[in-house]
Write a protein that holds these residues in place. Structure first.
Motif, mmCIF file in Angstrom:
data_model
loop_
_atom_site.group_PDB
_atom_site.id
_atom_site.type_symbol
_atom_site.label_atom_id
_atom_site.label_comp_id
_atom_site.label_asym_id
_atom_site.label_seq_id
_atom_site.Cartn_x
_atom_site.Cartn_y
_atom_site.Cartn_z
ATOM 1 N N ARG A 319 0.840 -1.193 0.000
ATOM 2 C CA ARG A 319 0.000 0.000 0.000
ATOM 3 C C ARG A 319 0.877 1.246 0.000
ATOM 4 N NH1 ARG A 319 -5.439 -0.065 2.008
ATOM 5 N NH2 ARG A 319 -5.041 1.985 2.888
ATOM 6 N N THR A 320 0.266 2.346 -0.425
ATOM 7 C CA THR A 320 0.921 3.650 -0.347
ATOM 8 C C THR A 320 0.136 4.516 0.625
ATOM 9 O OG1 THR A 320 1.687 3.496 -2.639
ATOM 10 C CG2 THR A 320 1.638 5.683 -1.660
ATOM 11 N N ALA A 324 0.857 1.622 5.108
ATOM 12 C CA ALA A 324 2.006 1.122 4.351
ATOM 13 C C ALA A 324 3.053 0.604 5.334
ATOM 14 C CB ALA A 324 2.595 2.234 3.483
ATOM 15 N N GLU A 328 9.515 -1.166 3.712
ATOM 16 C CA GLU A 328 9.038 -2.071 2.669
ATOM 17 C C GLU A 328 10.124 -3.047 2.227
ATOM 18 O OE1 GLU A 328 7.556 0.235 -0.547
ATOM 19 O OE2 GLU A 328 5.592 0.594 0.387
ATOM 20 N N ARG A 351 1.810 -3.236 -6.200
ATOM 21 C CA ARG A 351 1.110 -2.171 -5.459
ATOM 22 C C ARG A 351 -0.363 -2.162 -5.876
ATOM 23 N NH1 ARG A 351 4.060 1.048 -2.424
ATOM 24 N NH2 ARG A 351 6.327 1.034 -2.745
#
Length: 488
Positions: A319-320, A324, A328, A351
Motif C-alpha cells: 500500500r501507499t 504502508a 518495505e 502495489r
C-alpha cells in the motif's frame, strides 16, 4: 445470455387481483342510487309483463313474440346503459381518489438514525422485508406483500436523503405526473459507500445471489442510495466486477432530465441490509460465481501449470500512504529469502493503486499466498483459487479501538473458501496526540504505518510456505475439472 422478459423467471411473487378501470360494465352495484334504479326497473318490467298477460289471458308470452322481444330489449338497454354510465363514473372517481391519496414518505427516517444498521432500518422504514430463509432480506414490487402495488420514488437529492421520498401505488392509479420505468430495477441502499472495494462488494452481494437464484435475469437498471441520498455511479472496481458478473454494462439511474415528478418501477427488488442474514453457504456460492465470471471477463485462468509442478505463488501486495510498511524493503526481503528456500516458490511484489481491474484478477488468479496490510485491496482475495492463504498486517492501536471491523477479512476468507493465516499487530508506533475527540485516536492509528518484527515474520512466513507447499504437492496429483460459470 437470454434477456427475454416474456417468460421472465423473476416473476415469482404472486400478484393479487388489482382494481382495473373498465369502460363497459354489465352488472354493478356501485351505489344506493343504482340499487334503487334496479328496483324501479325491475318493478316496471313486472308491471308490463302483467299487462301483457291480461291482454292475452289464454297463452303465456313467448320469448320470441314481438312484444316480449321489445320489452326485453328495452329493459336491457335501460339496465346496461344506466349501470354502465354510473359504474364507469363511479370507478373514475375512485381511481382519481386513489391517485390523490398516494402518500410519499422520506426515504431516510431520522427516528431510526441511531440504529440504522440494527434491526429496523431507516431506509423505507414503513415497509417490512421478506426473508425466504438462507438469503438476504429483500423487498419485491409488485407482490402479495405490497398488495400488488408498484414502488414509486420521488426526489433526486444527493446530499439529504430526507428530501427524497417513496410511496406505493397501484398500476392503474399511479400518482399524477408519474413516469414508469419498465423492466426489472435493482434498488440498493447502503450505510457505507459504493467506491470502497469492501463496502461496495458487500452492498452488491445480495443482488448477485438474487440474480443467480432467479434464473440469471439481467436488471434493466440500478438505483443506488447511500443514507437515502442518490448515487449515480459505483467505484471503478465494483462497477467492473458487477459488469463482469452480470454480463454487461451496469446502467445506474441518475434521474437526469424530466420534471422531477414521481418515478414508478414496473418491477423492483430492494436490498438495504447488505448481506444481512445470508447464510455462509450462499455467500460462498456468490464468491465462487464472481470469481469465475471475473476470470472469464479478463480471460485469465488459475495458473494450472504452476499447480502441476507443485509450485507456490507468493504475492506481497503493498500500500501507499495509510497502513504502508515503514520498511518495505525489509519486509519484502524476508519474504524473498524464505520463498527462495522453497522449491518452486515464485514471489510477486505489486502495489494496489496502479493496477487495472483485470491486472488484479490476473495477479490474484496466480497467487497462493497473499501478504498485505489491512485495507480494501485485501478484498481481492476471493479471486484466488479456493484454499489459498492470506497473511494480514495491522498498525498499532487497532486491536483496542477498531472493533469488529478489523475482522472483516477473516470473514471474507471464510466466506470465499480461503484460509486466514493470522495477523501481525504492530505494538510499536507513535502515541495518539489528541485522544479527546470521539474516535480521534482511531483516526490517527488508521492512518499510521506498520512496522515488523524480523524474527516473528521469518518464522511466520516459513510456516505458511511449508503448509502451502504440502497442499500444492497434494493438489498436483489430482486433475480438478472446473465447472462452467453460473449464468454464462
Amino acid at each position: 445470455m437470454n434477456n427475454n422478459n416474456e417468460s421472465n423467471p423473476i416473476e415469482i411473487e404472486k400478484k393479487p387481483n388489482i382494481l382495473s378501470k373498465q369502460r363497459t360494465i354489465n352488472y354493478c352495484f356501485c351505489s344506493p342510487k343504482i340499487f334503487v334504479s334496479l328496483i324501479i326497473t325491475f318493478v316496471t318490467i313486472l308491471i308490463l309483463f302483467q299487462i301483457q298477460s291480461v291482454e292475452t289471458p289464454f297463452s303465456l308470452p313467448s320469448a320470441h313474440s314481438p312484444s316480449w322481444a321489445s320489452l326485453h330489449s328495452w329493459g336491457e338497454k335501460i339496465f346496461n346503459t344506466h349501470l354502465s354510465f354510473n359504474c364507469t363514473a363511479h370507478l373514475d372517481a375512485i381511481i382519481s381518489r386513489l391517485r390523490d391519496s398516494v402518500t410519499f414518505l422520506p426515504l431516510k427516517d431520522l427516528r431510526f438514525a441511531t440504529t440504522a444498521m440494527q434491526d429496523h432500518t431507516w431506509f423505507m422504514s414503513s415497509l417490512n422485508d421478506t426473508y425466504d430463509g438462507g438469503e438476504s432480506e429483500y423487498q419485491y414490487f409488485p407482490s402479495e406483500a405490497s398488495k400488488g402495488r408498484l414502488l414509486c420514488l420521488m426526489g433526486r437529492d444527493r446530499l439529504d436523503g430526507g428530501r427524497n421520498s417513496y410511496a406505493l401505488a397501484w398500476p392503474d392509479s399511479l400518482p399524477r405526473g408519474a413516469t414508469v420505468l419498465g423492466g426489472l430495477t435493482y434498488v440498493s441502499d447502503t450505510y457505507y459507500d459504493y467506491d470502497n472495494l469492501w463496502h461496495g462488494l458487500m452492498a452488491m452481494m445480495p443482488f448477485v445471489e438474487w440474480y443467480k437464484r432467479k434464473g440469471c435475469v439481467v436488471p434493466t437498471r440500478w438505483i443506488l442510495y447511500h443514507w437515502g441520498e442518490v448515487r449515480v455511479k459505483m467505484g471503478t472496481w465494483v462497477g467492473t466486477l458487477m459488469g463482469a458478473t452480470f454480463g454487461g454494462v451496469v446502467n445506474v439511474e441518475g434521474f437526469e432530465g424530466g420534471d422531477g415528478g414521481p418515478t414508478c418501477l414496473e418491477k423492483a427488488v430492494v436490498f438495504r441490509h447488505n448481506m444481512g442474514r445470508m447464510v455462509e453457504e450462499k455467500r460462498m456460492e456468490v464468491f465462487d460465481m464472481m470469481r469465475c465470471r471475473a476470470r472469464a471477463y479478463c480471460n485469465v485462468s488459475g495458473g494450472a501449470q504452476d499447480k502441476e509442478r507443485g509450485g507456490v505463488r507468493l504475492t506481497v501486495l503493498l500500500r501507499t500512504g495509510a497502513r504502508a510498511f515503514k520498511n518495505e524493503s525489509g519486509v519484502v526481503g524476508i519474504f524473498e529469502r524464505e520463498c527462495g528456500k522453497v522449491e518452486g516458490c515464485r514471489l510477486t511484489v505489486a502495489r494496489s493503486d496502479n493496477m487495472t481491474f483485470c491486472d488484479q484478477v490476473k495477479m490474484m488468479s496466480s497467487t497462493d499466498i497473499l501478504a498485505s496490510s489491512h485495507g480494501a485491496q485485501l478484498t481481492n482475495m476471493f479471486l484466488m483459487d479456493t484454499n489459498s492463504s492470506v497473511m494480514e498486517f495491522f498498525p498499532r492501536g487497532w486491536l483496542e479501538l477498531a472493533g469488529v471491523g478489523q475482522y472483516v477479512y477473516h470473514w471474507e476468507a471464510s466466506w470465499s473458501g480461503m484460509k486466514h493465516q493470522g495477523a501481525w499487530r504492530d505494538a510499536q508506533g507513535d502515541e495518539c496526540p489528541n485522544p479527546e475527540p470521539p474516535g480521534g485516536c482511531m483516526s490517527f492509528y488508521k492512518a499510521s504505518k506498520i512496522g515488523h518484527n524480523e524474527t516473528h515474520l521469518v518464522e511466520w512466513a516459513r510456516n505458511v510456505l511449508k503448509e502451502v507447499k504440502i497442499k500444492r504437492l497434494e493438489e498436483a496429483s489430482r486433475d480438478p475439472v472446473s465447472p462452467p460459470c453460473p449464468c454464462s
